[in-house]
Write an enzyme that holds these catalytic residues in place. Structure first.
Site, PDB file in Angstrom:
ATOM      1  N   SER A 121       0.826  -1.214   0.000  1.00 42.35           N
ATOM      2  CA  SER A 121       0.000   0.000   0.000  1.00 42.35           C
ATOM      3  C   SER A 121       0.856   1.258   0.000  1.00 42.35           C
ATOM      4  CB  SER A 121      -0.870  -0.010   1.252  1.00 42.35           C
ATOM      5  OG  SER A 121      -1.372   1.284   1.523  1.00 42.35           O
ATOM      6  N   GLN A 143       0.634  -0.756  -4.891  1.00 46.56           N
ATOM      7  CA  GLN A 143      -0.674  -0.090  -4.920  1.00 46.56           C
ATOM      8  C   GLN A 143      -0.498   1.410  -4.759  1.00 46.56           C
ATOM      9  OE1 GLN A 143      -2.422   1.045  -1.618  1.00 46.56           O
ATOM     10  NE2 GLN A 143      -3.663   2.286  -3.013  1.00 46.56           N
ATOM     11  N   TYR A 145      -2.020   5.069  -4.069  1.00 45.20           N
ATOM     12  CA  TYR A 145      -2.982   6.124  -3.798  1.00 45.20           C
ATOM     13  C   TYR A 145      -2.414   7.306  -4.561  1.00 45.20           C
ATOM     14  CZ  TYR A 145      -5.689   3.711  -0.195  1.00 45.20           C
ATOM     15  OH  TYR A 145      -6.514   2.847   0.477  1.00 45.20           O
ATOM     16  N   ARG A 180     -16.472   7.064   8.315  1.00 52.76           N
ATOM     17  CA  ARG A 180     -16.240   5.820   9.059  1.00 52.76           C
ATOM     18  C   ARG A 180     -16.392   6.115  10.546  1.00 52.76           C
ATOM     19  NH1 ARG A 180     -10.568   3.715   6.277  1.00 52.76           N
ATOM     20  NH2 ARG A 180     -11.309   3.683   4.116  1.00 52.76           N
ATOM     21  N   HIS A 282     -13.582  -2.093  -1.401  1.00 54.29           N
ATOM     22  CA  HIS A 282     -12.655  -1.734  -0.323  1.00 54.29           C
ATOM     23  C   HIS A 282     -13.093  -2.386   0.997  1.00 54.29           C
ATOM     24  CE1 HIS A 282      -9.299   1.340  -0.048  1.00 54.29           C
ATOM     25  NE2 HIS A 282      -9.408   1.038   1.237  1.00 54.29           N
TER      26      HIS A 282
HETATM   27  C1  FNR Z   1      -7.629  -1.808   3.443  1.00 53.98           C
HETATM   28  N1  FNR Z   1      -7.735  -1.705   2.052  1.00 53.98           N
HETATM   29  C2  FNR Z   1      -6.837  -0.932   1.360  1.00 53.98           C
HETATM   30  N2  FNR Z   1      -6.880  -0.877  -0.011  1.00 53.98           N
HETATM   31  C3  FNR Z   1      -5.984  -0.160  -0.697  1.00 53.98           C
HETATM   32  O1  FNR Z   1      -6.048  -0.124  -1.932  1.00 53.98           O
HETATM   33  N3  FNR Z   1      -4.991   0.522  -0.033  1.00 53.98           N
HETATM   34  C4  FNR Z   1      -4.893   0.519   1.308  1.00 53.98           C
HETATM   35  O2  FNR Z   1      -4.002   1.141   1.881  1.00 53.98           O
HETATM   36  C5  FNR Z   1      -5.856  -0.192   2.053  1.00 53.98           C
HETATM   37  N4  FNR Z   1      -5.814  -0.199   3.415  1.00 53.98           N
HETATM   38  C6  FNR Z   1      -6.672  -1.033   4.124  1.00 53.98           C
HETATM   39  C7  FNR Z   1      -6.557  -1.099   5.507  1.00 53.98           C
HETATM   40  C8  FNR Z   1      -7.351  -1.989   6.234  1.00 53.98           C
HETATM   41  C9  FNR Z   1      -7.178  -2.087   7.716  1.00 53.98           C
HETATM   42  C10 FNR Z   1      -8.288  -2.815   5.551  1.00 53.98           C
HETATM   43  C11 FNR Z   1      -9.139  -3.816   6.283  1.00 53.98           C
HETATM   44  C12 FNR Z   1      -8.433  -2.710   4.175  1.00 53.98           C
HETATM   45  C13 FNR Z   1      -8.736  -2.530   1.312  1.00 53.98           C
HETATM   46  C14 FNR Z   1      -8.176  -3.900   0.953  1.00 53.98           C
HETATM   47  O3  FNR Z   1      -7.181  -3.814  -0.029  1.00 53.98           O
HETATM   48  C15 FNR Z   1      -9.287  -4.826   0.414  1.00 53.98           C
HETATM   49  O4  FNR Z   1      -9.953  -4.199  -0.645  1.00 53.98           O
HETATM   50  C16 FNR Z   1     -10.288  -5.184   1.519  1.00 53.98           C
HETATM   51  O5  FNR Z   1      -9.603  -5.526   2.713  1.00 53.98           O
HETATM   52  C17 FNR Z   1     -11.179  -6.345   1.095  1.00 53.98           C
HETATM   53  O6  FNR Z   1     -12.167  -6.582   2.050  1.00 53.98           O
HETATM   54  P1  FNR Z   1     -12.073  -7.792   3.127  1.00 53.98           P
HETATM   55  O7  FNR Z   1     -12.160  -9.061   2.341  1.00 53.98           O
HETATM   56  O8  FNR Z   1     -10.786  -7.634   3.838  1.00 53.98           O
HETATM   57  O9  FNR Z   1     -13.247  -7.577   4.025  1.00 53.98           O
END
Ligand code: FNR
Length: 389
Positions: A121, A143, A145, A180, A282
């Site tokens: 990330s 990834q 941002y 959130r 997400h």
């Molecule tokens: C994320 N996700 C996420 N996605 C991304 O593109 N960059 C990021 O920095 C983050 N950070 C992040 C932090 C935390 C604590 C979580 C739980 C999720 C989203 C992640 O890549 C993914 O899309 C989700 O976690 C999928 O959902 P489930 O299956 O974990 O519920």
């Protein structure tokens, strides 16, 4: 793959981290400070989309086949010309240091050991270079941002390229952070203390611009630098489709758009020459009230599945969930929260065990369903059902 079971059943050697997907979150809760727990377990709004992510999986059931030669399974896949051990990748998750001191570097290290591609990330607590070193010869993606400042964007892409990240995941759904409630109820808001900003703080272009504007380094002025970095990446100002040209110009490998939910956006990804998309909401952390992610997968695959690579995340908890997503047309899936819960419970070994457990469950479930390889995870193996009440 079945070592976990053999050790448990025959030798009373039970795993460090529960293999029950529903208990995993509780186990992590008991280990984490409430602030960190709220951050990972929290979602947007009333968590309606988080719920929908799981409910969407319940709408599909497996229909197993018998007397097939499936004693040995082959989980390997090909993505963008590369062969990977399985269809499972580690989702980009920010600020991993708030879950365990092993943080991104530890998770990247164990992912490499088990052949799971690690997606780093932009909001990380380890730098691009530190994670590359820990990941060694393992497969890794970056990834993004997407910063507002093009010079900073280009600098991040160059660092990722120079450090062996082979694919670029551009997350589109988080140009501003969602509503959130857990954040304001005392979740760890990672960015204010500089924790999720290591990528930014170690970036030479960001540092130079920061010094010019404020005098001093991000380390001297953590609060100011954090605000500056968060402004860059979660500015509240969305990019537009035509700006993808910049990323294409400065990235050699595949570009994959993360956060696609609408079939029309999937078509736009094709039109703008992207190589892949990740159908994702997400994990229900952005637009609450949005549809369960799996719900949109068939329509999107129908619209673009033969033109680019469709990957899926949001709600994957078990091996059968993976088979269902593949059967609906995804080529691979990302695991998010479960691995982070494992990290919280047992550091990098805990995360490794969770990922290995999901892979073993996938392997075993494929066998029991009569599926020999990933191509066999197709629509003929599932049915849509509705059980009332
Ligand atoms: C994320 N996700 C996420 N996605 C991304 O593109 N960059 C990021 O920095 C983050 N950070 C992040 C932090 C935390 C604590 C979580 C739980 C999720 C989203 C992640 O890549 C993914 O899309 C989700 O976690 C999928 O959902 P489930 O299956 O974990 O519920």
């Amino acid at each position: 793959q079945n070592k976990i079971y053999r050790d448990g059943l025959l030798h009373q050697q039970f795993p460090l981290v529960t293999t029950d997907p529903n208990k995993l979150e509780e186990q992590a809760k008991s280990k984490l400070p409430p602030t960190s727990y709220n951050y990972v377990a929290g979602g947007a709004g009333e968590k309606a989309t988080m719920d929908a992510n799981r409910l969407a999986f319940r709408q599909w059931k497996m229909v197993p086949r018998m007397l097939r030669p499936t004693t040995q399974r082959d989980l390997r896949i090909k993505l963008f010309g590369e062969t990977y051990e399985s269809p499972v990748l580690m989702a980009p998750v920010g600020v991993q240091t708030i879950f365990h001191e092993d943080k991104e570097t530890g998770l990247a290290e164990v992912c490499s050991e088990i052949g799971v591609p690690y997606i780093l990330s932009t909001a990380s607590s380890s730098s691009i270079e530190e994670v590359a070193k820990a990941n060694g010869n393992g497969p890794r993606w970056y990834q993004l941002y997407w910063p507002q400042d093009d010079d900073i964007t280009i600098s991040l892409l160059n660092r990722a390229k120079a450090n062996g990240y082979t694919a670029l995941v551009v997350t589109l759904d988080t140009w501003a952070l969602a509503w959130r409630p857990a954040d304001l109820d005392g979740a760890y808001i990672p960015f204010i203390k500089g924790v999720g900003n290591r990528t930014g703080f170690t970036d030479p272009v960001f540092r130079e611009k920061f010094a010019k504007k404020y005098g001093g380094t991000p380390e001297d002025k953590v609060q100011q630098a954090s605000e500056e970095w968060v402004g860059e990446v979660f500015s509240g100002a969305a990019h537009t489709w035509d700006q993808l040209a910049l990323l294409k110009k400065h990235w050699d490998g595949p570009i994959i758009l993360k956060g696609i939910q609408h079939p029309e956006d999937a078509k736009l990804a094709v039109k703008h020459g992207c190589d892949g998309i990740i159908v994702s909401n997400h994990g229900g952390r952005q637009l609450d009230g949005a549809v369960g992610s799996l719900e949109m997968l068939p329509e999107i695959v129908e619209a673009v599945g033969d033109k680019l690579t469709v990957i899926f995340d949001s709600g994957i908890r078990t091996g059968v969930d993976i088979i269902k997503a593949l059967a609906l047309g995804a080529k691979a899936v990302l695991i998010g929260r479960p691995a982070i819960y494992g990290l919280a419970v047992g550091g990098k070994h805990g995360a490794k065990q969770v990922l290995q457990g999901i892979l073993a469950d996938l392997d075993q479930s494929m066998g029991l369903a009569g599926i020999q390889n990933i191509a066999g995870c197709n629509h003929s193996m599932i049915r849509r059902v509705q059980y009332g009440g």
